[in-house]
Design an enzyme around this catalytic site. Structure first.
Site, mmCIF file in Angstrom:
data_model
loop_
_atom_site.group_PDB
_atom_site.id
_atom_site.type_symbol
_atom_site.label_atom_id
_atom_site.label_comp_id
_atom_site.label_asym_id
_atom_site.label_seq_id
_atom_site.Cartn_x
_atom_site.Cartn_y
_atom_site.Cartn_z
ATOM 1 C CB SER A 7 -0.895 0.007 1.236
ATOM 2 O OG SER A 7 -1.398 1.317 1.415
ATOM 3 C CG HIS A 32 -3.867 -1.743 -1.497
ATOM 4 N ND1 HIS A 32 -4.961 -2.502 -1.853
ATOM 5 C CD2 HIS A 32 -4.260 -0.986 -0.446
ATOM 6 C CE1 HIS A 32 -5.973 -2.231 -1.040
ATOM 7 N NE2 HIS A 32 -5.573 -1.296 -0.180
ATOM 8 C CG ASP A 34 -5.104 2.206 0.981
ATOM 9 O OD1 ASP A 34 -6.059 1.419 0.875
ATOM 10 O OD2 ASP A 34 -3.998 1.879 1.442
ATOM 11 C CG MET A 36 -8.426 6.855 2.950
ATOM 12 S SD MET A 36 -7.412 6.985 4.423
ATOM 13 C CE MET A 36 -6.621 5.375 4.401
ATOM 14 C CG HIS A 65 -9.239 -0.167 -0.327
ATOM 15 N ND1 HIS A 65 -8.592 -0.331 0.884
ATOM 16 C CD2 HIS A 65 -10.569 -0.260 -0.046
ATOM 17 C CE1 HIS A 65 -9.500 -0.518 1.835
ATOM 18 N NE2 HIS A 65 -10.695 -0.465 1.293
ATOM 19 C CG MET A 67 -11.250 2.863 2.356
ATOM 20 S SD MET A 67 -9.705 2.896 3.269
ATOM 21 C CE MET A 67 -8.563 3.095 1.919
ATOM 22 C CG MET A 138 -11.352 -3.253 5.299
ATOM 23 S SD MET A 138 -9.909 -2.564 4.485
ATOM 24 C CE MET A 138 -9.025 -1.778 5.818
ATOM 25 N N GLY A 145 -2.948 3.779 8.109
ATOM 26 C CA GLY A 145 -1.958 2.710 8.052
ATOM 27 C C GLY A 145 -1.378 2.481 9.437
ATOM 28 C CG ASP A 176 -5.988 -3.120 3.293
ATOM 29 O OD1 ASP A 176 -4.922 -2.846 3.873
ATOM 30 O OD2 ASP A 176 -6.650 -2.282 2.637
ATOM 31 N N GLY A 198 1.256 -2.101 4.073
ATOM 32 C CA GLY A 198 1.756 -0.733 3.945
ATOM 33 C C GLY A 198 3.032 -0.549 4.723
ATOM 34 C CB SER A 199 3.640 0.299 8.272
ATOM 35 O OG SER A 199 2.575 -0.512 8.712
HETATM 36 C C1 DX5 Z 1 -6.248 1.325 5.746
HETATM 37 C C2 DX5 Z 1 -5.799 1.024 4.330
HETATM 38 C C3 DX5 Z 1 -4.674 0.049 4.270
HETATM 39 C C4 DX5 Z 1 -3.398 0.538 4.912
HETATM 40 C C5 DX5 Z 1 -2.619 -0.658 5.336
HETATM 41 O O1 DX5 Z 1 -7.395 2.080 5.704
HETATM 42 O O2 DX5 Z 1 -6.874 0.478 3.581
HETATM 43 O O3 DX5 Z 1 -4.429 -0.357 2.920
HETATM 44 O O4 DX5 Z 1 -2.609 1.319 4.077
HETATM 45 O O5 DX5 Z 1 -1.526 -0.231 6.092
HETATM 46 P P1 DX5 Z 1 -0.794 -1.218 7.121
HETATM 47 O O6 DX5 Z 1 -0.283 -2.382 6.296
HETATM 48 O O7 DX5 Z 1 0.306 -0.373 7.657
HETATM 49 O O8 DX5 Z 1 -1.806 -1.636 8.124
HETATM 50 ZN ZN ZN Z 2 -6.418 -0.495 1.572
#
Ligand code: DX5
Ligand code: ZN
Length: 218
Positions: A7, A32, A34, A36, A65, A67, A138, A145, A176, A198-199
């Site tokens: 991500s 990926h 994201d 928002m 993705h 959101m 989820m 993240g 995710d 992500g992280s």
């Molecule tokens: C959260 C996102 C994830 C996020 C995951 O709302 O949809 O894709 O970036 O990050 P990590 O892997 O750090 O939880």
């Molecule tokens: Zn995501």
């Protein structure tokens, strides 16, 4: 083999092209992306112009993705901006509008996905299951993240895997939120075949090593 979808929410967005090149050479399968909107989730990330630029910078598979509330309003623009798969939340609108959104994505020649928040039961996926290319479960509350993996979601992953297998669907099952080298094996055992991280990828200096670690290789 399990697919890894880093991500870019956790990437250095000023160097996005380089960051994506590092995960490509590091063996990632999808990017990926994201999105928002500050309404469906309490945070704002990135949108259509960033996706457009990213499309020019890479030929990797772009997994968007959304959101976003009432995604029907935007799915066509995300397709045109270069997403390969557009994923909408089942909680984001009425079933009729979500069916219309999925239809629009398909009409653009792109793959479709639906996502379930942690509080949404597995059954909520059933109306969509036979027509989407991917289901995303989820394992954190969407919006940020770096949160902790919710192991209480594992039965939901197992249940959806069972339905996909019983119906012999080609649908992929993605997880995710909080996925890292420790939690990835739990997701894989429960039946996931695409892992978003992500992280656990962009928080590490060596992205190739991070991706291998999540895959369970060394
Ligand atoms: C959260 C996102 C994830 C996020 C995951 O709302 O949809 O894709 O970036 O990050 P990590 O892997 O750090 O939880
Ligand atoms: Zn995501």
């Amino acid at each position: 083999m399990i697919k890894i979808a880093p991500s870019i929410l956790s990437a250095d967005l000023a160097r996005l092209g380089d960051e994506v090149e590092q995960i490509r050479t590091g063996g990632a399968d999808y990017v990926h992306f994201d999105v928002m909107d500050g309404a469906f989730v309490p945070n704002i990330s990135m949108g259509i112009p960033v996706l457009k630029s990213l499309r020019k910078a890479t030929d990797m598979f772009l997994d968007a993705h959304l959101m976003v509330d009432r995604p029907l309003r935007y799915v066509e623009q995300f397709c045109k901006a270069g997403a390969d798969l557009v994923n909408v939340h089942v909680e984001a609108d009425s079933a009729d509008n979500l069916f219309a959104a999925l239809e629009k994505i398909r009409a653009c020649g792109k793959k479709t996905g639906v996502t379930l928040k942690p509080g949404t039961p597995a059954e909520a996926v059933l109306p969509y299951l036979d027509q989407v290319d991917l289901v995303l479960v989820m394992t954190v509350e969407p919006g940020f993240g770096g949160q902790r993996f919710m192991s209480g979601m594992l039965p939901k992953i197992r249940q959806i895997r069972e339905w996909i297998n019983q119906r012999e669907l080609a649908c992929e099952l993605e997880v995710d939120g909080g996925v890292d080298a420790e939690t990835a094996p739990l997701c894989i055992r429960a039946g996931a075949d695409v892992l978003v991280a992500g992280s656990a990828v962009f928080g590490k200096e060596d992205r190739a090593a991070a991706i291998r670690a999540i895959r369970g290789e060394n």
